[in-house]
Scaffold this motif. Sequence first.
Motif, short mmCIF file in Angstrom:
data_model
loop_
_atom_site.label_atom_id
_atom_site.label_comp_id
_atom_site.label_asym_id
_atom_site.label_seq_id
_atom_site.Cartn_x
_atom_site.Cartn_y
_atom_site.Cartn_z
N ILE A 52 50.10 35.63 36.21
CA ILE A 52 50.20 37.12 37.02
C ILE A 52 49.27 38.21 36.18
O ILE A 52 49.67 38.26 35.22
N GLU A 53 48.39 38.61 36.79
CA GLU A 53 47.49 39.53 35.81
C GLU A 53 47.34 40.98 36.49
O GLU A 53 47.05 41.08 37.75
N PHE A 54 47.46 41.88 35.73
CA PHE A 54 47.42 43.34 36.17
C PHE A 54 46.19 43.96 36.05
O PHE A 54 45.51 43.48 35.02
N MET A 55 45.80 44.00 37.08
CA MET A 55 44.33 44.91 37.07
C MET A 55 44.31 46.30 36.98
O MET A 55 44.68 47.16 37.92
N GLY A 56 43.91 47.06 35.72
CA GLY A 56 43.91 48.37 35.90
C GLY A 56 45.35 49.11 35.74
O GLY A 56 46.32 48.35 35.21
N GLY A 57 45.46 50.24 35.77
CA GLY A 57 46.82 50.99 35.35
C GLY A 57 47.72 51.40 36.36
O GLY A 57 48.55 51.83 36.33
N ASP A 58 47.23 51.04 37.87
CA ASP A 58 47.96 51.42 38.84
C ASP A 58 48.86 50.41 39.44
O ASP A 58 49.63 50.92 40.39
N GLY A 59 49.08 49.21 38.78
CA GLY A 59 50.11 48.35 39.17
C GLY A 59 49.44 47.30 40.11
O GLY A 59 49.97 46.39 40.62
N SER A 60 48.08 47.17 40.51
CA SER A 60 47.59 46.16 41.21
C SER A 60 47.60 45.13 40.45
O SER A 60 47.43 45.08 39.23
N PHE A 61 47.65 44.02 41.14
CA PHE A 61 47.69 42.67 40.33
C PHE A 61 47.34 41.58 41.38
O PHE A 61 47.05 41.35 42.47
N THR A 62 47.12 40.16 40.53
CA THR A 62 46.61 39.19 41.23
C THR A 62 47.84 38.00 40.68
O THR A 62 48.65 38.16 39.81
N ILE A 63 47.98 36.85 41.60
CA ILE A 63 48.95 35.87 41.54
C ILE A 63 48.05 34.65 41.45
O ILE A 63 47.02 34.43 42.50
N ASN A 64 48.14 33.72 40.54
CA ASN A 64 47.52 32.43 40.50
C ASN A 64 46.01 32.47 40.38
O ASN A 64 45.27 31.35 40.71
N ALA A 65 45.37 33.67 40.01
CA ALA A 65 43.78 33.46 40.14
C ALA A 65 43.37 32.68 38.83
O ALA A 65 44.03 32.83 37.59
N GLY A 66 42.10 32.12 39.08
CA GLY A 66 41.78 31.28 37.79
C GLY A 66 42.40 30.10 37.35
O GLY A 66 42.26 29.45 36.43
N THR A 67 43.33 29.59 38.46
CA THR A 67 43.57 28.25 38.18
C THR A 67 43.52 27.40 39.70
O THR A 67 42.86 28.02 40.60
N ASN A 68 43.58 26.20 39.63
CA ASN A 68 43.13 25.22 40.53
C ASN A 68 44.43 24.67 41.34
O ASN A 68 44.31 23.93 42.15
N LYS A 69 45.71 24.97 40.62
CA LYS A 69 46.94 24.51 41.32
C LYS A 69 47.78 25.73 42.11
O LYS A 69 47.90 26.55 41.33
N PRO A 70 48.12 25.57 43.23
CA PRO A 70 47.37 24.81 44.40
C PRO A 70 46.36 25.13 44.94
O PRO A 70 45.92 24.51 45.96
N GLY A 71 45.61 26.05 44.41
CA GLY A 71 44.07 26.35 44.97
C GLY A 71 44.08 27.75 45.59
O GLY A 71 42.98 27.94 46.02
N TYR A 72 45.02 28.30 45.66
CA TYR A 72 45.30 29.69 46.34
C TYR A 72 45.61 30.81 45.45
O TYR A 72 46.43 30.60 44.44
N PHE A 73 45.17 31.75 45.59
CA PHE A 73 45.40 33.05 45.12
C PHE A 73 45.36 34.43 45.90
O PHE A 73 45.12 34.22 47.14
N ALA A 74 46.13 35.30 45.32
CA ALA A 74 46.07 36.73 46.12
C ALA A 74 46.04 37.88 45.40
O ALA A 74 46.31 37.84 44.14
N TYR A 75 45.45 39.04 45.76
CA TYR A 75 45.33 40.23 45.03
C TYR A 75 46.19 41.19 45.95
O TYR A 75 46.06 41.32 47.14
N VAL A 76 47.09 41.89 45.14
CA VAL A 76 47.62 42.83 45.65
C VAL A 76 47.19 44.59 45.09
O VAL A 76 47.14 44.61 43.73
#
Length: 124
Positions: A52-76
Amino acid sequence: MKHAIAAAVLAGLGMAAMTVTAPEAEAKTITGDCSLTVDGKVYVDIKKTCRIEFMGGDGSFTINAGTNKPGYFAYVTMLEKGLASVSWNETPKTMSAQAPLGEDFRRKGGCWIGKRAKVCAFKS
């Protein structure tokens, strides 16, 4: 200049609100539980090891980015008035979240829920 990470997102992750300096505000990564459900189908359901990676200071984040299992990720991406925009990589193991899921996501606990999808993230 200091930026506060959105307390609403952090509350769902079981973290207190914190401030980070501008250089650190670019990304902060934790591991935990995460899930992504699109049109009723579960694409991501990871316990304890989800990135779980937070991008910037506004609370935006990604889940499962940069991994191959199961191969999907999302940006919020946080918008105004308690709304978020979500996109994902509809094609597994592609490197960009080219498929928008909407700008109607609202937070409920550790999840962001829209008409088509649900993204959840919890600190282990």
